[in-house]
Design an enzyme around this catalytic site. Structure first.
Site, PDB file in Angstrom:
ATOM      1  N   HIS A 291      -2.604  -6.115   5.984  1.00  0.00           N
ATOM      2  CA  HIS A 291      -1.883  -7.261   6.556  1.00  0.00           C
ATOM      3  C   HIS A 291      -1.384  -6.991   7.989  1.00  0.00           C
ATOM      4  O   HIS A 291      -0.196  -6.945   8.263  1.00  0.00           O
ATOM      5  CB  HIS A 291      -0.797  -7.859   5.652  1.00  0.00           C
ATOM      6  CG  HIS A 291       0.033  -6.898   4.844  1.00  0.00           C
ATOM      7  ND1 HIS A 291       0.066  -6.901   3.477  1.00  0.00           N
ATOM      8  CD2 HIS A 291       0.873  -5.935   5.226  1.00  0.00           C
ATOM      9  CE1 HIS A 291       0.889  -5.978   3.059  1.00  0.00           C
ATOM     10  NE2 HIS A 291       1.397  -5.381   4.092  1.00  0.00           N
TER      11      HIS A 291
ATOM     12  N   HIS B 131       6.712   0.246  -8.148  1.00  0.00           N
ATOM     13  CA  HIS B 131       6.754  -0.763  -7.074  1.00  0.00           C
ATOM     14  C   HIS B 131       5.737  -1.854  -7.425  1.00  0.00           C
ATOM     15  O   HIS B 131       4.586  -1.542  -7.742  1.00  0.00           O
ATOM     16  CB  HIS B 131       6.390  -0.046  -5.765  1.00  0.00           C
ATOM     17  CG  HIS B 131       6.385  -0.879  -4.535  1.00  0.00           C
ATOM     18  ND1 HIS B 131       7.032  -2.089  -4.417  1.00  0.00           N
ATOM     19  CD2 HIS B 131       5.801  -0.663  -3.312  1.00  0.00           C
ATOM     20  CE1 HIS B 131       6.845  -2.568  -3.201  1.00  0.00           C
ATOM     21  NE2 HIS B 131       6.100  -1.724  -2.515  1.00  0.00           N
TER      22      HIS B 131
ATOM     23  N   GLU C 201       4.381  -4.212  -5.555  1.00  0.00           N
ATOM     24  CA  GLU C 201       3.465  -4.748  -4.540  1.00  0.00           C
ATOM     25  C   GLU C 201       2.013  -4.514  -4.987  1.00  0.00           C
ATOM     26  O   GLU C 201       1.694  -3.476  -5.580  1.00  0.00           O
ATOM     27  CB  GLU C 201       3.727  -4.097  -3.165  1.00  0.00           C
ATOM     28  CG  GLU C 201       3.041  -4.887  -2.064  1.00  0.00           C
ATOM     29  CD  GLU C 201       3.515  -4.538  -0.645  1.00  0.00           C
ATOM     30  OE1 GLU C 201       4.295  -3.590  -0.468  1.00  0.00           O
ATOM     31  OE2 GLU C 201       3.070  -5.244   0.284  1.00  0.00           O
TER      32      GLU C 201
ATOM     33  N   ASP D 182      -0.716  -3.487  -3.830  1.00  0.00           N
ATOM     34  CA  ASP D 182      -1.524  -2.288  -3.549  1.00  0.00           C
ATOM     35  C   ASP D 182      -1.279  -1.189  -4.590  1.00  0.00           C
ATOM     36  O   ASP D 182      -2.080  -0.261  -4.710  1.00  0.00           O
ATOM     37  CB  ASP D 182      -1.309  -1.750  -2.120  1.00  0.00           C
ATOM     38  CG  ASP D 182       0.141  -1.600  -1.725  1.00  0.00           C
ATOM     39  OD1 ASP D 182       0.989  -2.320  -2.273  1.00  0.00           O
ATOM     40  OD2 ASP D 182       0.431  -0.762  -0.848  1.00  0.00           O
TER      41      ASP D 182
ATOM     42  N   HIS E  17      10.325  -0.214  -0.869  1.00  0.00           N
ATOM     43  CA  HIS E  17      10.107  -1.170   0.164  1.00  0.00           C
ATOM     44  C   HIS E  17      10.458  -2.598  -0.250  1.00  0.00           C
ATOM     45  O   HIS E  17      10.702  -3.463   0.594  1.00  0.00           O
ATOM     46  CB  HIS E  17       8.623  -0.999   0.561  1.00  0.00           C
ATOM     47  CG  HIS E  17       7.922  -2.025   1.308  1.00  0.00           C
ATOM     48  ND1 HIS E  17       6.642  -2.415   1.053  1.00  0.00           N
ATOM     49  CD2 HIS E  17       8.336  -2.767   2.368  1.00  0.00           C
ATOM     50  CE1 HIS E  17       6.251  -3.334   1.915  1.00  0.00           C
ATOM     51  NE2 HIS E  17       7.255  -3.560   2.720  1.00  0.00           N
TER      52      HIS E  17
ATOM     53  N   ASP F  21       6.190   4.122  -1.737  1.00  0.00           N
ATOM     54  CA  ASP F  21       5.816   3.974  -0.318  1.00  0.00           C
ATOM     55  C   ASP F  21       6.494   5.016   0.589  1.00  0.00           C
ATOM     56  O   ASP F  21       5.935   5.405   1.620  1.00  0.00           O
ATOM     57  CB  ASP F  21       6.208   2.589   0.203  1.00  0.00           C
ATOM     58  CG  ASP F  21       5.244   1.502  -0.230  1.00  0.00           C
ATOM     59  OD1 ASP F  21       4.107   1.821  -0.610  1.00  0.00           O
ATOM     60  OD2 ASP F  21       5.632   0.319  -0.180  1.00  0.00           O
TER      61      ASP F  21
ATOM     62  N   TYR G 172       3.251   4.848   9.621  1.00  0.00           N
ATOM     63  CA  TYR G 172       3.570   4.099   8.399  1.00  0.00           C
ATOM     64  C   TYR G 172       5.042   3.676   8.414  1.00  0.00           C
ATOM     65  O   TYR G 172       5.377   2.521   8.148  1.00  0.00           O
ATOM     66  CB  TYR G 172       3.275   4.969   7.162  1.00  0.00           C
ATOM     67  CG  TYR G 172       3.373   4.184   5.887  1.00  0.00           C
ATOM     68  CD1 TYR G 172       2.287   3.486   5.392  1.00  0.00           C
ATOM     69  CD2 TYR G 172       4.580   4.091   5.199  1.00  0.00           C
ATOM     70  CE1 TYR G 172       2.392   2.727   4.245  1.00  0.00           C
ATOM     71  CE2 TYR G 172       4.694   3.332   4.056  1.00  0.00           C
ATOM     72  CZ  TYR G 172       3.591   2.663   3.577  1.00  0.00           C
ATOM     73  OH  TYR G 172       3.702   1.892   2.450  1.00  0.00           O
TER      74      TYR G 172
ATOM     75  N   HIS H 282       0.865   6.626  -1.040  1.00  0.00           N
ATOM     76  CA  HIS H 282      -0.181   6.568  -0.011  1.00  0.00           C
ATOM     77  C   HIS H 282      -0.301   7.941   0.654  1.00  0.00           C
ATOM     78  O   HIS H 282       0.710   8.552   1.014  1.00  0.00           O
ATOM     79  CB  HIS H 282       0.180   5.567   1.089  1.00  0.00           C
ATOM     80  CG  HIS H 282       0.288   4.139   0.645  1.00  0.00           C
ATOM     81  ND1 HIS H 282      -0.795   3.390   0.235  1.00  0.00           N
ATOM     82  CD2 HIS H 282       1.359   3.318   0.566  1.00  0.00           C
ATOM     83  CE1 HIS H 282      -0.397   2.167  -0.068  1.00  0.00           C
ATOM     84  NE2 HIS H 282       0.915   2.095   0.116  1.00  0.00           N
TER      85      HIS H 282
HETATM   86 FE1  FEO Z   1       5.040  -1.666  -0.471  1.00  0.00          FE
HETATM   87 FE2  FEO Z   1       2.303   0.394  -0.596  1.00  0.00          FE
HETATM   88  O1  FEO Z   1       3.329  -1.120  -0.961  1.00  0.00           O
END
Ligand code: FEO
Length: 393
Positions: free
Chosen positions: A23, A77, A79, A81, A144, A163, A191, A222
């Site tokens: 994004h 989390h 989200e 991903d 996040h 994250d 990041y 990540h």
């Molecule tokens: Fe807030 Fe890697 O997602």
């Protein structure tokens, strides 16, 4: 494919080598969606992956253990991903219960029909014993998203940090001491600058919460796992949460016919004094991601735009909108630029800088059409004054 990180803890996530856009975050080194499998008397999966890679995750899990033997799927989390593959994963792990906090449960119910899922709702301080290992849960709201949490394994001094401490960095290696530390730190900074900056206060609160934990290994959702340079990344975060400034001045600009560019170059010249690292950045030739990363630890940022159609040059509008959302704190700056018959572009730059919360050093510097020598002298003096302010002179 899986990699055993430490005895009976496996990396089973997905390396997304080719993703270049997250994004609008330019992921020049790709990304990873890390998931971890802990095999014990009970078996737990920590997080999942993006929905299109559910099959890869399930194959990786299947290469370690019979999927029917997975007891828990922890969602740190919601989200997509990390949680996008949840529905497919829970379907393929028939005996697994979802472990998450109440906010996460509510968030997931907006993405999936969760009514048939087995769930264990946890909150900060709760723990689940897997046998030799224990999962402890710590809520980390807004690091996040509101539902975010960490999972800590005290027996290994291992923090699954979702994250936080992550990097968009695809590698075949899994640990910080197997890759270039400079690259890992650069990607962690990128990041932080592009994802975490607006939540610095929440990260500070989280750091307070976890400072009593003995943390030897940080396994984010990540990028690489920190096992050798763990304290270094924690220390860097304590700088980034307050956008601690280096003696660095950025001159960001966009220009139609070179007038604003000439002003930018002259401001840069004024700011280029011993002790100051000054950068000139043409915003149409840099990505938002690079710009936000440079801004994170800059002390001063000046922004210039020619006036186009009574407003900002579009690329400068995009940069200022992005920075206003990220809200990096403790910055000073001012606006400058050229115009023909409307001063709208420069006025808009200043409005954005104020809305971002930066201290404005002085009134905008502007010129009609091409800058005359007195305007260039004003630019040079302003750059010098900015540098002196940064150096505390
Ligand atoms: Fe807030 Fe890697 O997602």
């Amino acid at each position: 494919m899986h990699v055993e990180l430490i005895k009976n803890i496996f990396s089973v996530g997905y390396v997304d080598w080719n993703v270049r856009d997250f994004h609008s975050y330019e992921t020049t080194r790709g990304a990873t969606y890390n998931a971890y499998l802990i095999k014990d008397q009970k078996t737990a999966l920590i997080d999942t992956v993006k929905a299109p890679f559910a099959k890869d995750l399930l194959e990786n899990i299947g290469s370690v253990i019979d999927p029917a033997k997975v007891d828990y799927v922890v969602c740190n989390h919601a989200e997509p991903d990390h949680a996008g593959a949840l529905a497919q994963v829970l379907k393929a792990l028939p005996n697994a219960a979802l472990v998450c906090n109440a906010k996460c449960d509510a968030t997931l119910s907006r993405f999936f029909d969760t009514s048939g899922w087995k769930k264990e709702i946890v909150e900060t301080g709760d723990q689940i014993s897997l046998g030799k290992r224990t999962l402890q849960f710590i809520g980390t709201p807004m690091v996040h998203w509101p539902e975010s949490m960490f999972t800590y394994v005290p027996e290994d001094k291992l923090l699954f940090s979702m994250d936080a401490f992550g990097q968009h960095y695809s590698t075949s290696q899994k640990f910080d001491d197997e890759v270039s530390l400079e690259t890992a730190v650069f990607e962690a900074k990128t990041y932080y600058a592009n994802i975490i900056t607006p939540y610095g206060r929440n990260v500070s609160l989280t750091m307070e919460k976890v400072k009593y934990l003995d943390i030897k290994i940080i396994a984010p959702s990540h990028g690489i796992v920190w096992r050798t340079h763990t304290q270094k990344i924690i220390d860097l975060y304590s700088n980034w949460v307050v956008c601690r400034a280096q003696p660095k001045v950025l001159v960001l600009y966009d220009s139609m016919w070179g007038s604003t560019e000439k002003m930018a170059q002259t401001i840069l010249e004024g700011a280029s004094v011993p002790g100051i690292e000054a950068h000139l950045i043409h915003v149409r030739r840099s990505s938002l991601t690079q710009i936000a990363t440079e801004v994170l630890d800059a002390a001063a940022i000046v922004c210039g735009s020619s006036t186009l159609n009574r407003g900002l040059m579009p690329a400068m509008g995009s940069v200022l909108t992005y920075l206003r959302g990220l809200r990096p704190m403790n910055k000073i700056g001012f606006a400058f630029g050229s115009y023909g018959w409307s001063k709208g572009g420069i006025e808009e730059v200043e409005r954005y800088l104020k809305e971002t919360g930066w201290d404005i050093l002085h009134e905008p510097i502007m010129t009609q059409y091409s800058p005359a020598p007195d305007v260039l002298e004003e630019c040079k003096e302003a750059g010098k004054k900015l540098a002196e302010r940064v150096l505390g002179a």
